[in-house]
Design a protein around this motif. Structure first.
Motif, PDB file in Angstrom:
ATOM      1  N   LYS A  62       0.840  -1.198   0.000  1.00  0.00           N
ATOM      2  CA  LYS A  62       0.000   0.000   0.000  1.00  0.00           C
ATOM      3  C   LYS A  62       0.877   1.253   0.000  1.00  0.00           C
ATOM      4  CE  LYS A  62      -2.308   1.424   3.695  1.00  0.00           C
ATOM      5  NZ  LYS A  62      -3.362   1.524   4.739  1.00  0.00           N
ATOM      6  N   ASP A  63       1.977   1.215   0.743  1.00  0.00           N
ATOM      7  CA  ASP A  63       2.876   2.373   0.779  1.00  0.00           C
ATOM      8  C   ASP A  63       3.474   2.652  -0.597  1.00  0.00           C
ATOM      9  OD1 ASP A  63       2.398   2.754   3.461  1.00  0.00           O
ATOM     10  OD2 ASP A  63       4.231   1.776   4.148  1.00  0.00           O
ATOM     11  N   ASP A  64       3.795   1.584  -1.356  1.00  0.00           N
ATOM     12  CA  ASP A  64       4.320   1.769  -2.715  1.00  0.00           C
ATOM     13  C   ASP A  64       3.292   2.494  -3.584  1.00  0.00           C
ATOM     14  OD1 ASP A  64       6.613   0.300  -2.071  1.00  0.00           O
ATOM     15  OD2 ASP A  64       5.732  -1.591  -2.740  1.00  0.00           O
ATOM     16  N   ILE A  65       2.046   2.043  -3.502  1.00  0.00           N
ATOM     17  CA  ILE A  65       0.970   2.627  -4.311  1.00  0.00           C
ATOM     18  C   ILE A  65       0.757   4.084  -3.938  1.00  0.00           C
ATOM     19  CG2 ILE A  65      -1.543   2.565  -4.641  1.00  0.00           C
ATOM     20  CD1 ILE A  65      -1.305  -0.510  -4.607  1.00  0.00           C
ATOM     21  N   LEU A  66       0.712   4.378  -2.646  1.00  0.00           N
ATOM     22  CA  LEU A  66       0.478   5.750  -2.185  1.00  0.00           C
ATOM     23  C   LEU A  66       1.632   6.668  -2.561  1.00  0.00           C
ATOM     24  CD1 LEU A  66      -1.025   5.070   1.360  1.00  0.00           C
ATOM     25  CD2 LEU A  66      -2.245   5.843  -0.677  1.00  0.00           C
ATOM     26  N   ALA A  67       2.866   6.183  -2.428  1.00  0.00           N
ATOM     27  CA  ALA A  67       4.034   7.029  -2.712  1.00  0.00           C
ATOM     28  C   ALA A  67       4.065   7.448  -4.179  1.00  0.00           C
ATOM     29  CB  ALA A  67       5.317   6.289  -2.334  1.00  0.00           C
ATOM     30  N   PHE A  68       3.847   6.496  -5.090  1.00  0.00           N
ATOM     31  CA  PHE A  68       3.846   6.844  -6.510  1.00  0.00           C
ATOM     32  C   PHE A  68       2.695   7.790  -6.820  1.00  0.00           C
ATOM     33  CE2 PHE A  68       2.809   6.550 -10.928  1.00  0.00           C
ATOM     34  CZ  PHE A  68       4.022   6.390 -11.587  1.00  0.00           C
ATOM     35  N   ALA A  69       1.500   7.450  -6.346  1.00  0.00           N
ATOM     36  CA  ALA A  69       0.326   8.246  -6.679  1.00  0.00           C
ATOM     37  C   ALA A  69       0.410   9.663  -6.121  1.00  0.00           C
ATOM     38  CB  ALA A  69      -0.933   7.549  -6.163  1.00  0.00           C
ATOM     39  N   ARG A  70       0.916   9.813  -4.928  1.00  0.00           N
ATOM     40  CA  ARG A  70       1.015  11.158  -4.353  1.00  0.00           C
ATOM     41  C   ARG A  70       1.928  12.053  -5.171  1.00  0.00           C
ATOM     42  NH1 ARG A  70       1.374   8.768   1.791  1.00  0.00           N
ATOM     43  NH2 ARG A  70      -0.889   8.804   2.229  1.00  0.00           N
ATOM     44  N   GLU A  71       2.937  11.452  -5.793  1.00  0.00           N
ATOM     45  CA  GLU A  71       3.860  12.264  -6.584  1.00  0.00           C
ATOM     46  C   GLU A  71       3.387  12.468  -8.015  1.00  0.00           C
ATOM     47  OE1 GLU A  71       8.596  12.873  -7.463  1.00  0.00           O
ATOM     48  OE2 GLU A  71       7.927  11.170  -6.245  1.00  0.00           O
ATOM     49  N   TYR A  72       2.771  11.444  -8.624  1.00  0.00           N
ATOM     50  CA  TYR A  72       2.500  11.515 -10.059  1.00  0.00           C
ATOM     51  C   TYR A  72       1.021  11.414 -10.447  1.00  0.00           C
ATOM     52  CZ  TYR A  72       7.524  10.771 -10.448  1.00  0.00           C
ATOM     53  OH  TYR A  72       8.887  10.887 -10.334  1.00  0.00           O
TER      54      TYR A  72
ATOM     55  N   CYS B 168       2.681   0.373 -15.217  1.00  0.00           N
ATOM     56  CA  CYS B 168       3.650   0.351 -16.328  1.00  0.00           C
ATOM     57  C   CYS B 168       5.077   0.429 -15.807  1.00  0.00           C
ATOM     58  CB  CYS B 168       3.376   1.510 -17.278  1.00  0.00           C
ATOM     59  SG  CYS B 168       1.863   1.351 -18.248  1.00  0.00           S
ATOM     60  N   SER B 169       5.296   1.273 -14.810  1.00  0.00           N
ATOM     61  CA  SER B 169       6.641   1.433 -14.251  1.00  0.00           C
ATOM     62  C   SER B 169       7.083   0.169 -13.526  1.00  0.00           C
ATOM     63  CB  SER B 169       6.673   2.636 -13.302  1.00  0.00           C
ATOM     64  OG  SER B 169       6.375   3.827 -14.005  1.00  0.00           O
ATOM     65  N   LEU B 170       6.158  -0.507 -12.863  1.00  0.00           N
ATOM     66  CA  LEU B 170       6.488  -1.773 -12.201  1.00  0.00           C
ATOM     67  C   LEU B 170       6.839  -2.842 -13.225  1.00  0.00           C
ATOM     68  CD1 LEU B 170       3.692  -1.746  -9.474  1.00  0.00           C
ATOM     69  CD2 LEU B 170       6.147  -1.449  -9.080  1.00  0.00           C
ATOM     70  N   ASN B 171       6.099  -2.870 -14.340  1.00  0.00           N
ATOM     71  CA  ASN B 171       6.455  -3.811 -15.407  1.00  0.00           C
ATOM     72  C   ASN B 171       7.841  -3.494 -15.959  1.00  0.00           C
ATOM     73  OD1 ASN B 171       5.542  -6.029 -17.253  1.00  0.00           O
ATOM     74  ND2 ASN B 171       5.899  -4.451 -18.797  1.00  0.00           N
ATOM     75  N   MET B 172       8.158  -2.200 -16.076  1.00  0.00           N
ATOM     76  CA  MET B 172       9.485  -1.793 -16.543  1.00  0.00           C
ATOM     77  C   MET B 172      10.561  -2.315 -15.604  1.00  0.00           C
ATOM     78  SD  MET B 172      11.161  -0.113 -18.878  1.00  0.00           S
ATOM     79  CE  MET B 172      12.719  -0.970 -18.787  1.00  0.00           C
ATOM     80  N   ARG B 173      10.301  -2.263 -14.297  1.00  0.00           N
ATOM     81  CA  ARG B 173      11.285  -2.754 -13.335  1.00  0.00           C
ATOM     82  C   ARG B 173      11.495  -4.262 -13.497  1.00  0.00           C
ATOM     83  NH1 ARG B 173      15.062  -0.830  -9.321  1.00  0.00           N
ATOM     84  NH2 ARG B 173      16.307  -2.731  -9.356  1.00  0.00           N
ATOM     85  N   LEU B 174      10.411  -5.001 -13.690  1.00  0.00           N
ATOM     86  CA  LEU B 174      10.530  -6.440 -13.924  1.00  0.00           C
ATOM     87  C   LEU B 174      11.338  -6.734 -15.183  1.00  0.00           C
ATOM     88  CD1 LEU B 174       6.849  -7.482 -13.075  1.00  0.00           C
ATOM     89  CD2 LEU B 174       8.895  -8.189 -11.812  1.00  0.00           C
TER      90      LEU B 174
ATOM     91  N   GLU C 203      16.429  14.100 -10.169  1.00  0.00           N
ATOM     92  CA  GLU C 203      15.096  13.521 -10.367  1.00  0.00           C
ATOM     93  C   GLU C 203      15.148  12.364 -11.358  1.00  0.00           C
ATOM     94  OE1 GLU C 203      11.929  14.279  -8.956  1.00  0.00           O
ATOM     95  OE2 GLU C 203      13.373  15.061  -7.510  1.00  0.00           O
ATOM     96  N   ILE C 204      15.927  12.525 -12.410  1.00  0.00           N
ATOM     97  CA  ILE C 204      16.062  11.461 -13.412  1.00  0.00           C
ATOM     98  C   ILE C 204      16.620  10.195 -12.773  1.00  0.00           C
ATOM     99  CG2 ILE C 204      17.441  10.755 -15.414  1.00  0.00           C
ATOM    100  CD1 ILE C 204      17.064  13.610 -16.497  1.00  0.00           C
ATOM    101  N   VAL C 205      17.675  10.344 -11.989  1.00  0.00           N
ATOM    102  CA  VAL C 205      18.324   9.188 -11.361  1.00  0.00           C
ATOM    103  C   VAL C 205      17.420   8.567 -10.300  1.00  0.00           C
ATOM    104  CG1 VAL C 205      20.268   8.472  -9.924  1.00  0.00           C
ATOM    105  CG2 VAL C 205      20.653   9.991 -11.883  1.00  0.00           C
ATOM    106  N   ARG C 206      16.729   9.395  -9.532  1.00  0.00           N
ATOM    107  CA  ARG C 206      15.866   8.885  -8.461  1.00  0.00           C
ATOM    108  C   ARG C 206      14.760   8.002  -9.017  1.00  0.00           C
ATOM    109  NH1 ARG C 206      11.213  10.659  -5.672  1.00  0.00           N
ATOM    110  NH2 ARG C 206      11.093  12.559  -6.913  1.00  0.00           N
ATOM    111  N   PHE C 207      14.075   8.464 -10.064  1.00  0.00           N
ATOM    112  CA  PHE C 207      13.021   7.651 -10.672  1.00  0.00           C
ATOM    113  C   PHE C 207      13.612   6.378 -11.269  1.00  0.00           C
ATOM    114  CE2 PHE C 207      10.254   6.117 -13.964  1.00  0.00           C
ATOM    115  CZ  PHE C 207       8.966   6.355 -13.509  1.00  0.00           C
TER     116      PHE C 207
ATOM    117  N   HIS D  97       9.323   7.852 -16.816  1.00  0.00           N
ATOM    118  CA  HIS D  97       9.402   9.081 -16.029  1.00  0.00           C
ATOM    119  C   HIS D  97       8.743  10.226 -16.805  1.00  0.00           C
ATOM    120  CE1 HIS D  97      12.193  11.954 -13.523  1.00  0.00           C
ATOM    121  NE2 HIS D  97      10.908  12.100 -13.236  1.00  0.00           N
ATOM    122  N   THR D  98       9.083  10.342 -18.081  1.00  0.00           N
ATOM    123  CA  THR D  98       8.464  11.366 -18.937  1.00  0.00           C
ATOM    124  C   THR D  98       6.942  11.222 -18.932  1.00  0.00           C
ATOM    125  OG1 THR D  98      10.412  11.275 -20.368  1.00  0.00           O
ATOM    126  CG2 THR D  98       8.468  12.375 -21.244  1.00  0.00           C
ATOM    127  N   ALA D  99       6.453   9.980 -19.029  1.00  0.00           N
ATOM    128  CA  ALA D  99       5.015   9.729 -19.061  1.00  0.00           C
ATOM    129  C   ALA D  99       4.365  10.012 -17.714  1.00  0.00           C
ATOM    130  CB  ALA D  99       4.754   8.283 -19.480  1.00  0.00           C
TER     131      ALA D  99
END
Length: 336
Positions: A22-32, A60-66, A203-207, A237-239
């Motif tokens: 849940k924290d993963d979902i909230l962290a991404f959503a709060r920022e983007y 999509c970003s999680l699939n990218m990580r996989l 920001e680029i490196v962090r994402f 990141h751009t998206a």
């Protein structure tokens, strides 16, 4: 290290697993993507799904990580020109464990650069119940075994490859949309500027470290010897920043409506998108301006009181060059 030759048509591989909290979902959503059904469990109960769910761009970003961990980091991957289609089939929920199944559909050597190969991949990302949550199809560039090092050719290569993909939309000068539009108020061809965003190295490196740790996104020195020649942002990141600005734009419309005694029109989730193109690299120091244009709409047959709105979206850098584009769709509230 896998090269183009190691990815023939029919190649397949299972990637993962990856747990989503849940924290993963909230962290991404709060920022983007701070829509209520992504950031507020109480508000999510009144949404289409009825519970807290991950942003589609987070999926999509999680699939990218996989994909990065299971395939790309140990390969000669040189980036992707875009995404043909993504379908968000089911929501990703807190506690899900995700895997992605990848298969090579097509494979060909570039005619203009014979040491660069293009591989079309299809992904099915599934949850712990083996239910498909996302499907995706896109081309990825891989160097061949005998390729010499590439350097500083990213803009030319991406423009050439992405420009050959379907779904081009010529730029248009059109007026802004209305201040609090419901489905019926939207006019085909109208556009709006969503805002601008400076992409900093940090920001680029962090994402990228979290979702897309390919060397040209996380290491400025290593990026110099890549196809792109310098540190550049992950396409996701751009998206995701486009989504951040779309939410900010909707928040401004909501605030305007409330200040004028109106009830803001609601937006629902998106079923997916198509024709996403990363036309040029987004380098550290670039400022990208995002825009959205209504291209079509139709009443929803399955959800009374809602319509489905189609939109074309772009990102342009400080030099006036289009770096990003895609066609999306979203459920939009109709007037009661």
């Amino acid at each position: 290290m896998r090269t183009f030759e190691d990815l023939p048509v029919g190649f397949s591989q299972a990637l993962g697993p990856l747990h989503v909290s849940k924290d993963d979902i909230l962290a991404f959503a709060r920022e983007y993507d701070a829509q209520p059904f992504h950031v507020d469990e109480v508000a999510a109960k009144d949404s289409f799904i009825g519970t807290l769910i991950a942003s589609g761009w987070h999926s999509c970003s999680l699939n990218m990580r996989l994909v990065a961990d299971g395939l790309l980091l140990d390969s000669s991957a040189m980036g992707a020109p875009g995404i043909e289609e993504v379908k968000w089939v089911r929501p990703v929920r807190p506690g899900d464990t995700l895997r992605s199944h990848v298969q090579v559909l097509e494979s060909r050597v570039s005619k203009s650069r014979p040491t660069l190969g293009l591989v079309k991949l299809h992904f099915d990302m599934v949850n712990q119940a083996d239910e498909t949550v996302l499907t995706q199809a896109n081309w990825v560039m891989f160097a061949t075994r005998d390729a010499e090092p590439f350097a500083s050719e990213g803009s030319k290569v991406l423009t050439a490859v992405a420009g050959s993909l379907p779904g081009d939309h010529p730029p248009r000068e059109i007026p802004p949309i209305s201040s609090n539009p419901y489905f019926e108020d939207l006019v085909i061809g109208e556009t709006d500027e969503l805002g601008s965003y400076p992409f900093t190295p940090d920001e680029i490196v962090r994402f990228a470290k979290q979702y897309d740790p390919q060397r040209f996104h996380v290491d400025a020195e290593a990026a110099k010897s890549s196809l792109f020649g310098a540190l550049c942002a992950s396409g996701w990141h751009t998206a995701s920043v486009w989504m951040k600005h779309m939410v900010g734009h909707r928040d401004r419309i909501r605030a305007y409506a409330l200040a004028h005694g109106q009830r803001p029109a609601r937006l629902g989730p998106s079923p997916g998108f198509s024709n996403l193109k990363w036309l040029k690299p987004v380098y550290a120091g670039d400022t990208i301006t995002y825009r959205t244009t209504v291209t079509a709409k139709r009443p929803s047959a399955s959800r009374p009181g809602w319509g489905l709105v189609f939109h074309h979206n772009t990102g342009t850098n400080q030099n006036g060059e289009e770096v990003f584009a895609f066609d999306g769709m979203v459920f939009w509230e109709r007037r009661g």
